[in-house]
Design a protein around this motif. Sequence first.
Motif: not given
Length: 160
Positions: A6, A10, A146-147, A149-154
């Motif tokens: 990720t 990014r 943004p998608l 980044a969401q993988l990063d958070r998960r």
Amino acid sequence: MDALDTALLRLLLEEPRAGMREYARVLGIARGTVQARLARLEREGVIAGYGPRLQPSGLGYPVLAWVNLHLAQGRLDEVVGLIERMPEALEAHTIAGGEGDLMCRVVARDNAHLEEVIQQLLRMPGVVRTQTQIVLRERVRHRMLPLVAQLDRRSAAPDR
């Protein structure tokens, strides 16, 4: 996909022209690791391609529209083959639960040209009728960051 994947995605999205050496430097890994990760992401279909994102209006096609096509049964592949030959047809998607069977994003030089494009679609064997929505202004550009980044958070969230 792990945190390194990720982070690499990014970087690709934020700095697409930086190059392998710079990606390796920023991530603190070997260039060979970057190359291997990118090759795997390509094989897995995560990375679909490389290249500049062109703006149709900059090429003289400022009119953008979505055209929903209602098709005669059994004619989908034939119609898609014909649409692929139209330079003004940027993409086409089969749809369900909405108006029509196939949704196309088309561009035109002006409204008169858009009418010609729609008429060309209507003349295709298998197209029963169309429904067109003209885009007035793009509000959110096509984006993937943004998608990712969401993988990063998960991936950073603790396992429960």
